[in-house]
Design a protein around this motif. Structure first.
Motif, PDB file in Angstrom:
ATOM      1  N   VAL A  91     -16.005  31.595 -78.297  1.00 15.29           N
ATOM      2  CA  VAL A  91     -14.762  31.796 -77.552  1.00 15.29           C
ATOM      3  C   VAL A  91     -13.936  30.525 -77.668  1.00 15.29           C
ATOM      4  CG1 VAL A  91     -13.752  32.253 -75.293  1.00 15.29           C
ATOM      5  CG2 VAL A  91     -15.876  33.373 -75.946  1.00 15.29           C
ATOM      6  N   SER A  92     -12.649  30.661 -77.913  1.00 21.87           N
ATOM      7  CA  SER A  92     -11.802  29.476 -78.014  1.00 21.87           C
ATOM      8  C   SER A  92     -11.778  28.740 -76.678  1.00 21.87           C
ATOM      9  CB  SER A  92     -10.381  29.870 -78.419  1.00 21.87           C
ATOM     10  OG  SER A  92      -9.742  30.573 -77.369  1.00 21.87           O
ATOM     11  N   PRO A  93     -11.637  27.420 -76.705  1.00 14.98           N
ATOM     12  CA  PRO A  93     -11.670  26.641 -75.449  1.00 14.98           C
ATOM     13  C   PRO A  93     -10.656  27.109 -74.424  1.00 14.98           C
ATOM     14  CG  PRO A  93     -11.788  25.193 -77.355  1.00 14.98           C
ATOM     15  CD  PRO A  93     -11.506  26.558 -77.893  1.00 14.98           C
ATOM     16  N   LEU A  94      -9.429  27.364 -74.850  1.00 14.90           N
ATOM     17  CA  LEU A  94      -8.398  27.744 -73.888  1.00 14.90           C
ATOM     18  C   LEU A  94      -8.690  29.094 -73.250  1.00 14.90           C
ATOM     19  CD1 LEU A  94      -5.776  26.968 -72.548  1.00 14.90           C
ATOM     20  CD2 LEU A  94      -4.533  28.020 -74.447  1.00 14.90           C
ATOM     21  N   ALA A  95      -9.124  30.073 -74.041  1.00 13.64           N
ATOM     22  CA  ALA A  95      -9.455  31.388 -73.482  1.00 13.64           C
ATOM     23  C   ALA A  95     -10.598  31.272 -72.480  1.00 13.64           C
ATOM     24  CB  ALA A  95      -9.839  32.343 -74.606  1.00 13.64           C
ATOM     25  N   TRP A 129      -4.120  24.322 -65.971  1.00 12.59           N
ATOM     26  CA  TRP A 129      -3.996  23.814 -67.338  1.00 12.59           C
ATOM     27  C   TRP A 129      -3.501  22.367 -67.355  1.00 12.59           C
ATOM     28  CZ3 TRP A 129       0.890  22.140 -68.075  1.00 12.59           C
ATOM     29  CH2 TRP A 129       1.897  22.695 -67.279  1.00 12.59           C
ATOM     30  N   ALA A 130      -2.811  21.944 -66.279  1.00 15.47           N
ATOM     31  CA  ALA A 130      -2.282  20.577 -66.241  1.00 15.47           C
ATOM     32  C   ALA A 130      -3.391  19.534 -66.239  1.00 15.47           C
ATOM     33  CB  ALA A 130      -1.397  20.395 -65.002  1.00 15.47           C
ATOM     34  N   LEU A 131      -4.625  19.938 -65.892  1.00 13.60           N
ATOM     35  CA  LEU A 131      -5.736  18.996 -65.939  1.00 13.60           C
ATOM     36  C   LEU A 131      -5.984  18.483 -67.350  1.00 13.60           C
ATOM     37  CD1 LEU A 131      -8.243  20.736 -63.511  1.00 13.60           C
ATOM     38  CD2 LEU A 131      -7.355  18.414 -63.259  1.00 13.60           C
ATOM     39  N   ILE A 177     -10.015  19.483 -77.269  1.00 13.76           N
ATOM     40  CA  ILE A 177     -11.098  20.463 -77.285  1.00 13.76           C
ATOM     41  C   ILE A 177     -12.235  20.006 -76.382  1.00 13.76           C
ATOM     42  CG2 ILE A 177     -12.804  21.643 -78.730  1.00 13.76           C
ATOM     43  CD1 ILE A 177      -9.896  22.516 -79.135  1.00 13.76           C
ATOM     44  N   PHE A 178     -12.558  18.712 -76.458  1.00 12.34           N
ATOM     45  CA  PHE A 178     -13.599  18.157 -75.585  1.00 12.34           C
ATOM     46  C   PHE A 178     -13.237  18.377 -74.120  1.00 12.34           C
ATOM     47  CE2 PHE A 178     -15.218  14.818 -72.889  1.00 12.34           C
ATOM     48  CZ  PHE A 178     -16.539  14.699 -73.255  1.00 12.34           C
ATOM     49  N   ALA A 179     -11.997  18.050 -73.754  1.00 16.97           N
ATOM     50  CA  ALA A 179     -11.570  18.154 -72.356  1.00 16.97           C
ATOM     51  C   ALA A 179     -11.609  19.596 -71.865  1.00 16.97           C
ATOM     52  CB  ALA A 179     -10.163  17.581 -72.200  1.00 16.97           C
ATOM     53  N   ILE A 180     -11.135  20.532 -72.689  1.00 20.33           N
ATOM     54  CA  ILE A 180     -11.057  21.930 -72.242  1.00 20.33           C
ATOM     55  C   ILE A 180     -12.451  22.522 -72.079  1.00 20.33           C
ATOM     56  CG2 ILE A 180     -10.188  24.222 -72.783  1.00 20.33           C
ATOM     57  CD1 ILE A 180      -7.951  22.857 -74.365  1.00 20.33           C
ATOM     58  N   TYR A 181     -13.344  22.265 -73.038  1.00 17.71           N
ATOM     59  CA  TYR A 181     -14.712  22.758 -72.894  1.00 17.71           C
ATOM     60  C   TYR A 181     -15.402  22.110 -71.690  1.00 17.71           C
ATOM     61  CZ  TYR A 181     -15.357  25.685 -77.059  1.00 17.71           C
ATOM     62  OH  TYR A 181     -15.311  26.704 -77.979  1.00 17.71           O
ATOM     63  N   SER A 182     -15.148  20.822 -71.475  1.00 11.84           N
ATOM     64  CA  SER A 182     -15.762  20.131 -70.337  1.00 11.84           C
ATOM     65  C   SER A 182     -15.273  20.715 -69.014  1.00 11.84           C
ATOM     66  CB  SER A 182     -15.441  18.637 -70.402  1.00 11.84           C
ATOM     67  OG  SER A 182     -16.025  17.948 -69.316  1.00 11.84           O
TER      68      SER A 182
END
Length: 377
Positions: free
Chosen positions: A109-113, A267-269, A294-299
């Motif tokens: 799954v993509s990080p944003l989704a 999302w602002a995080l 990508i690291f931040a979104i998955y985290s």
């Protein structure tokens, strides 16, 4: 019941948003093989189950059930990727991040989704069963007030008020008498001002202690206690004081606005966190802003889903001590594993970066909280 419907709506919305961001993978088996004719979208001759020009499925459902199927599929399946992504997100977060950055996209799954879905899932969970450490929806379940200490506080302030009020009255009489005689009242004026300020402070403390005691005794709720007592607020900023007073008049509405703003602007995080992550690797030319994003979104997705898991554990009766340990040690361990695997660094490098990243997360969270409060008020 209304909260349950709202929670289900939040969950469905998150699933459909995730589905919209993951529209074209894993559906070959669902549409049947060996499609013929032209694509209904762009009229390109079909070769397989999907149009190689625009990506639309060869077979288009036109039944009412297909709408229900799309909703259920979007919420629970994410094209099957979710079952591969979630385990790796917690057990091998560094490997998941590194593989996605390297271009291995179809399997995960993509990080944003995933992040959007996890945020909506967290909101739905909190509204349904409450958070990891309490259920805000249940009246005052998160409050643990010591009635003995409150009674002592009330008694102490009552005694101070009884002591200071006669002193102030006597001092004002002396002030009036000196003024009538034409004497200098400046020294007495200073004493009167100081005593009035102290008495006002004692009365404010007494008012708040009584309100807290009413909550502890079950005579009123927290929201009622805040709204019915016009507490004096002095933060040094008139604008901030006015916002706090406005929130105190209708705390339930304010909390709803805060929650709504928090997940709408969650999302602002990501942009808030990026500068802190960049500082950890600014001398490494092999990694760039995309890798950090990508690291931040998955985290963030892992932390959000972790909060959901802790909420479920609390709801099924897991002891608070266990939840507390997981809450304290889960994030740093996950950050350490993700840093080490995603950036392929040693133990020491991952360890000191984990400490810095934890501090950065606190700062980023505080900044996000300020943004949310400004939007909610």
């Amino acid at each position: 019941m209304q909260g349950g419907f709202e929670a289900a709506g939040d969950l469905a919305t998150g699933g459909l948003i995730g589905r919209a961001l993951e529209p074209e993978a894993g559906e070959a088996a669902a549409h049947g093989a060996h499609a013929h004719g032209n694509c209904l979208n762009c009229q390109t001759p079909l070769v397989g189950d999907y149009c190689h020009a625009c990506g639309q499925a060869a077979h288009v459902h036109k039944t009412l059930w297909s709408i229900v199927h799309d909703v259920l599929h979007g919420v629970f399946h994410f094209e099957g990727k979710i079952y591969r992504t979630i385990p790796m997100l917690f057990y091998k977060p560094g490997s998941l991040t590194r593989r996605y950055i390297a271009g291995e996209r179809v399997r995960f799954v993509s990080p944003l989704a995933l992040f959007l879905f996890s945020v909506f899932l967290m909101v739905a969970t909190f509204e349904t069963i409450g958070g990891p450490f309490g259920t805000p929806g249940k009246k005052d379940s998160f409050i643990n007030l010591n009635t003995t200490e409150l009674k002592a506080e009330v008694a102490k302030n009552q005694a101070l008020e009884a002591q200071l009020a006669p002193q102030l009255a006597a001092l004002k009489n002396e002030q009036a008498a000196t003024k009538a005689k034409g004497g200098n009242t400046d020294p007495i004026d200073d004493r009167v001002d100081k005593l009035e300020d102290r008495l006002e402070s004692v009365r404010d403390d007494l008012k708040q202690a009584r309100a807290a005691q009413d909550v502890a005794d079950g005579k009123t709720g927290v929201a009622d206690a805040v709204s019915k007592n016009n507490f004096n607020i002095h933060t040094g900023s008139a604008t901030l004081d006015n916002k706090i007073k406005k929130a105190s008049k209708s705390p339930e509405l304010f909390l709803y606005k805060v929650q709504s703003s928090a997940y709408k602007f969650s999302w602002a995080l990501v942009p808030i966190s990026l500068p802190f992550i960049w500082l950890l690797f600014f001398w490494h030319r092999s990694v760039g802003p995309y890798d950090h994003a990508i690291f931040a979104i998955y985290s963030l997705s892992a932390m959000t889903l972790g909060a959901v898991a802790l909420s479920v554990l609390r709801a099924i009766g897991v002891p608070g001590t266990v939840i507390g340990v997981l809450f304290v040690w889960g994030p740093p361990i996950h950050m350490y594993k993700q840093l080490r695997g995603a950036y392929v660094i040693g133990r020491f490098g991952a360890a000191w970066r984990t400490v810095v990243l934890l501090l950065s997360a606190i700062i980023a969270g505080a900044l996000f909280f300020v943004v949310v409060l400004s939007l909610a008020s």
